[in-house]
Design a protein around this motif. Structure first.
Motif, PDB file in Angstrom:
ATOM      1  N   GLU A  98       0.806  -1.215   0.000  1.00  0.00           N
ATOM      2  CA  GLU A  98       0.000   0.000   0.000  1.00  0.00           C
ATOM      3  C   GLU A  98       0.848   1.278   0.000  1.00  0.00           C
ATOM      4  N   ARG A  99       2.154   1.125  -0.179  1.00  0.00           N
ATOM      5  CA  ARG A  99       3.060   2.276  -0.114  1.00  0.00           C
ATOM      6  C   ARG A  99       2.625   3.397  -1.067  1.00  0.00           C
ATOM      7  N   ASP A 100       2.260   3.039  -2.293  1.00  0.00           N
ATOM      8  CA  ASP A 100       1.918   4.067  -3.286  1.00  0.00           C
ATOM      9  C   ASP A 100       0.700   4.876  -2.884  1.00  0.00           C
ATOM     10  N   HIS A 101      -0.277   4.247  -2.242  1.00  0.00           N
ATOM     11  CA  HIS A 101      -1.466   4.991  -1.799  1.00  0.00           C
ATOM     12  C   HIS A 101      -1.061   6.099  -0.829  1.00  0.00           C
ATOM     13  N   TYR A 102      -0.170   5.774   0.073  1.00  0.00           N
ATOM     14  CA  TYR A 102       0.284   6.765   1.055  1.00  0.00           C
ATOM     15  C   TYR A 102       1.118   7.861   0.388  1.00  0.00           C
ATOM     16  N   ALA A 103       2.092   7.459  -0.415  1.00  0.00           N
ATOM     17  CA  ALA A 103       2.992   8.437  -1.036  1.00  0.00           C
ATOM     18  C   ALA A 103       2.214   9.413  -1.918  1.00  0.00           C
ATOM     19  N   ARG A 104       1.322   8.889  -2.747  1.00  0.00           N
ATOM     20  CA  ARG A 104       0.541   9.768  -3.625  1.00  0.00           C
ATOM     21  C   ARG A 104      -0.397  10.649  -2.819  1.00  0.00           C
ATOM     22  N   GLY A 105      -1.048  10.059  -1.823  1.00  0.00           N
ATOM     23  CA  GLY A 105      -2.008  10.814  -1.027  1.00  0.00           C
ATOM     24  C   GLY A 105      -1.364  11.976  -0.292  1.00  0.00           C
ATOM     25  N   LEU A 106      -0.215  11.728   0.326  1.00  0.00           N
ATOM     26  CA  LEU A 106       0.471  12.792   1.053  1.00  0.00           C
ATOM     27  C   LEU A 106       1.007  13.849   0.092  1.00  0.00           C
ATOM     28  N   ALA A 107       1.559  13.409  -1.038  1.00  0.00           N
ATOM     29  CA  ALA A 107       2.108  14.363  -2.000  1.00  0.00           C
ATOM     30  C   ALA A 107       1.018  15.282  -2.548  1.00  0.00           C
ATOM     31  N   ARG A 108      -0.129  14.723  -2.884  1.00  0.00           N
ATOM     32  CA  ARG A 108      -1.216  15.541  -3.433  1.00  0.00           C
ATOM     33  C   ARG A 108      -1.753  16.535  -2.422  1.00  0.00           C
ATOM     34  N   ALA A 109      -1.602  16.206  -1.135  1.00  0.00           N
ATOM     35  CA  ALA A 109      -2.073  17.116  -0.088  1.00  0.00           C
ATOM     36  C   ALA A 109      -0.999  18.129   0.303  1.00  0.00           C
ATOM     37  N   GLY A 110       0.147  18.095  -0.370  1.00  0.00           N
ATOM     38  CA  GLY A 110       1.222  19.025  -0.045  1.00  0.00           C
ATOM     39  C   GLY A 110       2.002  18.649   1.193  1.00  0.00           C
ATOM     40  N   ALA A 111       1.869  17.406   1.641  1.00  0.00           N
ATOM     41  CA  ALA A 111       2.607  16.913   2.800  1.00  0.00           C
ATOM     42  C   ALA A 111       3.833  16.143   2.324  1.00  0.00           C
ATOM     43  N   ASP A 112       4.719  15.816   3.243  1.00  0.00           N
ATOM     44  CA  ASP A 112       5.926  15.066   2.917  1.00  0.00           C
ATOM     45  C   ASP A 112       5.537  13.667   2.453  1.00  0.00           C
ATOM     46  N   PRO A 113       5.817  13.302   1.194  1.00  0.00           N
ATOM     47  CA  PRO A 113       5.397  11.993   0.682  1.00  0.00           C
ATOM     48  C   PRO A 113       6.179  10.826   1.267  1.00  0.00           C
ATOM     49  N   ASP A 114       7.242  11.114   2.018  1.00  0.00           N
ATOM     50  CA  ASP A 114       8.040  10.055   2.634  1.00  0.00           C
ATOM     51  C   ASP A 114       7.851   9.991   4.143  1.00  0.00           C
ATOM     52  N   ALA A 115       6.880  10.723   4.663  1.00  0.00           N
ATOM     53  CA  ALA A 115       6.718  10.833   6.120  1.00  0.00           C
ATOM     54  C   ALA A 115       5.876   9.700   6.695  1.00  0.00           C
ATOM     55  N   PHE A 116       6.182   8.468   6.304  1.00  0.00           N
ATOM     56  CA  PHE A 116       5.466   7.321   6.859  1.00  0.00           C
ATOM     57  C   PHE A 116       6.400   6.129   6.857  1.00  0.00           C
ATOM     58  N   PHE A 117       5.994   5.075   7.542  1.00  0.00           N
ATOM     59  CA  PHE A 117       6.849   3.912   7.756  1.00  0.00           C
ATOM     60  C   PHE A 117       6.170   2.684   7.151  1.00  0.00           C
ATOM     61  N   VAL A 118       6.986   1.788   6.601  1.00  0.00           N
ATOM     62  CA  VAL A 118       6.463   0.690   5.779  1.00  0.00           C
ATOM     63  C   VAL A 118       6.833  -0.665   6.366  1.00  0.00           C
ATOM     64  N   CYS A 119       5.824  -1.518   6.521  1.00  0.00           N
ATOM     65  CA  CYS A 119       6.027  -2.901   6.950  1.00  0.00           C
ATOM     66  C   CYS A 119       6.271  -3.772   5.716  1.00  0.00           C
ATOM     67  N   VAL A 120       7.121  -4.779   5.845  1.00  0.00           N
ATOM     68  CA  VAL A 120       7.443  -5.630   4.700  1.00  0.00           C
ATOM     69  C   VAL A 120       6.187  -6.309   4.157  1.00  0.00           C
ATOM     70  N   ALA A 121       5.441  -6.947   5.007  1.00  0.00           N
ATOM     71  CA  ALA A 121       4.159  -7.545   4.600  1.00  0.00           C
ATOM     72  C   ALA A 121       3.039  -6.753   5.267  1.00  0.00           C
ATOM     73  N   ASP A 122       2.926  -6.915   6.570  1.00  0.00           N
ATOM     74  CA  ASP A 122       2.008  -6.102   7.358  1.00  0.00           C
ATOM     75  C   ASP A 122       2.530  -6.071   8.790  1.00  0.00           C
ATOM     76  N   LEU A 123       1.859  -5.317   9.647  1.00  0.00           N
ATOM     77  CA  LEU A 123       2.364  -5.167  11.011  1.00  0.00           C
ATOM     78  C   LEU A 123       2.307  -6.481  11.777  1.00  0.00           C
ATOM     79  N   GLU A 124       1.283  -7.292  11.541  1.00  0.00           N
ATOM     80  CA  GLU A 124       1.202  -8.584  12.222  1.00  0.00           C
ATOM     81  C   GLU A 124       2.414  -9.451  11.882  1.00  0.00           C
ATOM     82  N   ASP A 125       2.793  -9.453  10.607  1.00  0.00           N
ATOM     83  CA  ASP A 125       3.957 -10.236  10.196  1.00  0.00           C
ATOM     84  C   ASP A 125       5.226  -9.708  10.863  1.00  0.00           C
ATOM     85  N   GLU A 126       5.353  -8.386  10.955  1.00  0.00           N
ATOM     86  CA  GLU A 126       6.516  -7.795  11.622  1.00  0.00           C
ATOM     87  C   GLU A 126       6.584  -8.258  13.082  1.00  0.00           C
TER      88      GLU A 126
END
Length: 209
Positions: A98-126
Motif C-alpha cells: 500500500e506504499r503508493d497509496h500513502y505516497a501519492r495521497g500525502l504528495a497531493r495534499a502538499g505533505a511530505d510523501p516520505d513521512a510514513f513507515f512501511v512494513c514488509v508484509a504487514d504489522l502482524e507479520d513484523e
C-alpha cells in the motif's frame, strides 16, 4: 468517550462525506498537532500499546492515531487533515503493498510523501517475526485460544503454508481478533526488538505537548 475519541469519530464522519466543522472545532480545542494515518484498527491498537509501554500519552501530546479503514482512503484523509484542511503534521504506517497509496495521497495534499513507515508484509507479520512463532503461540494460549489455534493449524488449507504465514492467517480469521492481538503481541515483546517500522513511527512523534 474521550475528547480524542470524539475527534476520531468526527474525522471518520467527515471522511465519509459529513460536515467538517465538528472535526475543526475539536482539533482547535484539544489541540491536535499530528495525525497518524493507519490502515486499520489493529494497527491503532499496536501503536497505542507501544506508546503506553513507553509511558507516553499520545492524546495529551496532541497526536491523533486513527484508522482510515483501508489504505485507499489515504488521499482523502491527507487532504482533510493535512495542509489543505486542518494543517496537521501527517505520518503513518502501512503495508509494502500500500506504499503508493500513502505516497501519492500525502504528495497531493502538499505533505511530505516520505513521512510514513512501511512494513514488509504487514504489522502482524513484523510482530510475529520479532517474537518468533513459538512465543506467539504462548500468547495465544494465554488468551485462551490455544484450542482454536490447533484446530486452525490442522485444516488442510494450512498445510502448504509456512508457520509464520499460518499464524498471520489465524490472527485474521475471526472478527476483532486482529485488533486484540495488535495490543497483545506488542505487550508480549518483552526484551524482543520492536519491529523497525513501528519503532520508527513512535520515535518520529515528538514527545510533550
Amino acid at each position: 468517550m474521550t475528547d480524542m475519541d470524539e475527534f476520531r469519530a468526527a474525522v471518520a464522519a467527515w471522511a465519509a462525506g459529513g460536515p467538517g466543522d465538528p472535526a475543526r472545532d475539536l482539533a482547535a480545542r484539544l489541540p491536535v498537532r499530528t495525525a497518524v494515518l493507519l490502515e486499520g484498527r489493529s494497527d491503532v491498537a499496536a501503536v497505542e500499546a507501544l506508546a503506553a509501554l513507553r509511558g507516553r500519552d499520545l492524546a495529551a501530546e496532541g497526536v491523533c492515531v486513527l484508522s482510515m479503514d483501508g489504505a485507499t482512503n489515504a488521499a482523502r484523509h491527507a487532504r482533510l487533515l493535512g495542509p489543505p484542511g486542518l494543517g496537521l503534521r501527517l505520518t503513518g504506517l502501512c503495508d509494502e503493498a500500500e506504499r503508493d497509496h500513502y505516497a501519492r495521497g500525502l504528495a497531493r495534499a502538499g505533505a511530505d510523501p516520505d513521512a510514513f513507515f512501511v512494513c514488509v508484509a504487514d504489522l502482524e507479520d513484523e510482530l510475529i517475526r520479532a517474537l518468533g512463532v513459538p512465543r506467539v503461540e504462548e500468547l495465544v494460549e494465554a488468551q485462551g485460544e490455544g484450542r482454536a489455534l490447533r484446530t486452525f493449524l490442522h485444516q488442510p488449507a494450512q498445510r502448504d503454508r509456512g508457520p509464520r504465514q499460518r499464524m498471520r492467517r489465524f490472527l485474521g480469521t475471526t472478527s476483532g481478533r486482529k485488533i486484540r492481538y495488535g495490543r497483545v503481541l506488542v505487550e508480549g515483546l518483552g526484551t524482543a526488538p520492536v519491529p523497525a517500522p513501528l519503532d520508527g513511527l513512535l520515535n518520529s512523534l515528538p514527545a510533550g505537548p
